[in-house]
Design an enzyme around this catalytic site. Sequence first.
Site, PDB file in Angstrom:
ATOM      1  N   CYS A  90       0.863  -1.182   0.000  1.00 31.91           N
ATOM      2  CA  CYS A  90       0.000   0.000   0.000  1.00 31.91           C
ATOM      3  C   CYS A  90       0.895   1.226   0.000  1.00 31.91           C
ATOM      4  CB  CYS A  90      -0.940  -0.056   1.201  1.00 31.91           C
ATOM      5  SG  CYS A  90      -0.810   1.254   2.382  1.00 31.91           S
ATOM      6  N   HIS A 161      -5.561  -5.619   4.083  1.00 34.63           N
ATOM      7  CA  HIS A 161      -4.506  -4.598   4.159  1.00 34.63           C
ATOM      8  C   HIS A 161      -3.873  -4.602   5.552  1.00 34.63           C
ATOM      9  CE1 HIS A 161      -5.434  -2.210   0.388  1.00 34.63           C
ATOM     10  NE2 HIS A 161      -6.359  -3.150   0.411  1.00 34.63           N
TER      11      HIS A 161
HETATM   12  N1  LIG Z   1      -8.956   3.465  -1.098  1.00 33.62           N
HETATM   13  C1  LIG Z   1      -7.876   2.860  -0.585  1.00 33.62           C
HETATM   14  N2  LIG Z   1      -7.427   3.254   0.609  1.00 33.62           N
HETATM   15  C2  LIG Z   1      -6.343   2.620   1.107  1.00 33.62           C
HETATM   16  C3  LIG Z   1      -5.670   1.595   0.452  1.00 33.62           C
HETATM   17  N3  LIG Z   1      -4.644   1.179   1.232  1.00 33.62           N
HETATM   18  C4  LIG Z   1      -4.692   1.935   2.340  1.00 33.62           C
HETATM   19  N4  LIG Z   1      -5.720   2.822   2.275  1.00 33.62           N
HETATM   20  C5  LIG Z   1      -6.211   3.839   3.194  1.00 33.62           C
HETATM   21  O1  LIG Z   1      -5.484   5.027   3.044  1.00 33.62           O
HETATM   22  C6  LIG Z   1      -5.909   5.875   4.097  1.00 33.62           C
HETATM   23  C7  LIG Z   1      -4.808   6.836   4.470  1.00 33.62           C
HETATM   24  O2  LIG Z   1      -5.405   7.691   5.392  1.00 33.62           O
HETATM   25  P1  LIG Z   1      -4.639   8.801   6.249  1.00 33.62           P
HETATM   26  O3  LIG Z   1      -5.648   9.446   7.159  1.00 33.62           O
HETATM   27  O4  LIG Z   1      -3.863   9.689   5.333  1.00 33.62           O
HETATM   28  O5  LIG Z   1      -3.565   7.942   7.041  1.00 33.62           O
HETATM   29  P2  LIG Z   1      -3.627   7.355   8.529  1.00 33.62           P
HETATM   30  O6  LIG Z   1      -3.685   8.492   9.510  1.00 33.62           O
HETATM   31  O7  LIG Z   1      -2.485   6.418   8.689  1.00 33.62           O
HETATM   32  O8  LIG Z   1      -5.029   6.600   8.508  1.00 33.62           O
HETATM   33  P3  LIG Z   1      -5.573   5.356   9.376  1.00 33.62           P
HETATM   34  O9  LIG Z   1      -5.199   4.109   8.620  1.00 33.62           O
HETATM   35  O10 LIG Z   1      -7.055   5.557   9.424  1.00 33.62           O
HETATM   36  O11 LIG Z   1      -4.910   5.420  10.717  1.00 33.62           O
HETATM   37  C8  LIG Z   1      -6.355   4.946   5.196  1.00 33.62           C
HETATM   38  O12 LIG Z   1      -7.747   5.125   5.367  1.00 33.62           O
HETATM   39  C9  LIG Z   1      -6.067   3.545   4.651  1.00 33.62           C
HETATM   40  O13 LIG Z   1      -6.999   2.564   5.075  1.00 33.62           O
HETATM   41  C10 LIG Z   1      -6.171   1.206  -0.825  1.00 33.62           C
HETATM   42  O14 LIG Z   1      -5.652   0.326  -1.496  1.00 33.62           O
HETATM   43  N5  LIG Z   1      -7.269   1.866  -1.292  1.00 33.62           N
HETATM   44 ZN   LIG Z   2      -2.007   1.615   3.938  1.00 37.70          ZN
END
Ligand SMILES: Nc1nc2c(ncn2[C@@H]2O[C@H](COP(=O)(O)OP(=O)(O)OP(=O)(O)O)[C@@H](O)[C@H]2O)c(=O)[nH]1
Ligand SMILES: [Zn+2]
Length: 200
Positions: A90, A161
């Site tokens: 990811c 994921h």
């Molecule tokens: N649509 C999509 N989202 C993804 C994928 N892989 C990871 N994510 C999401 O990317 C988002 C990044 O969100 P951010 O708020 O920028 O990062 P973060 O603070 O680490 O978010 P959390 O995972 O909610 O703690 C998260 O909601 C992940 O679940 C994917 O393949 N597709």
């Molecule tokens: Zn991720």
Amino acid sequence: MTDPVTLAGDGFIGEFDEKRAENAVRELLIAVGEDPDREGLKETPARVARAYRELLAGLWQEPEDVLTTTFDLGHDEMVLVKDIEIVSLCEHHLLPFHGVAHVGYIPAETGKITGLSKLARLVEVFARRPQVQERLTTQIADSLVRILEARGAIVVIEAEHMCMSVRGIRKPGAKTTTSAVRGQLRDATTRAEAMSLILA
Ligand SMILES: Nc1nc2c(ncn2[C@@H]2O[C@H](COP(=O)(O)OP(=O)(O)OP(=O)(O)O)[C@@H](O)[C@H]2O)c(=O)[nH]1
Ligand SMILES: [Zn+2]
């Protein structure tokens, strides 16, 4: 210095710089308060660099490189390979997501088809890049249409994921399903046939 090569698109420019990757891992170890020179960690930056080279090998490949073997068998009906195991990274957290891809297509009218293993190789080219699941899904479907001139394509990916299982929201077991459907497979009957084969 070699000329930079642009292969993977989406702003990717370059080649794998192993030394730089090693230094970055060493810096990360220092940043978390570890001693990168202690016995157990001495080889770690080099190991991690090699691991990322493998996990991101698709950055240095193009789909055209793997969809090379084609046969004109005159078969013009659906071909579907199910349960192709995938591991991708990811792009938000550089943590793996893993699961299965199902890839089907309706060949061009000429009956131009490719080797079955090439469909799995195509999946690998795009999975082994920093990805989001949606883009991985559409890139595979679009390549089938563009390179094989497939009249229809369907790609369904089911994945878990690690960034949702081992950190953050911590919901192990949650699965994400994405699909991309192109051309004649958008037709309700053909699509339903493909989905019943995928779900069988
Ligand atoms: N649509 C999509 N989202 C993804 C994928 N892989 C990871 N994510 C999401 O990317 C988002 C990044 O969100 P951010 O708020 O920028 O990062 P973060 O603070 O680490 O978010 P959390 O995972 O909610 O703690 C998260 O909601 C992940 O679940 C994917 O393949 N597709
Ligand atoms: Zn991720």
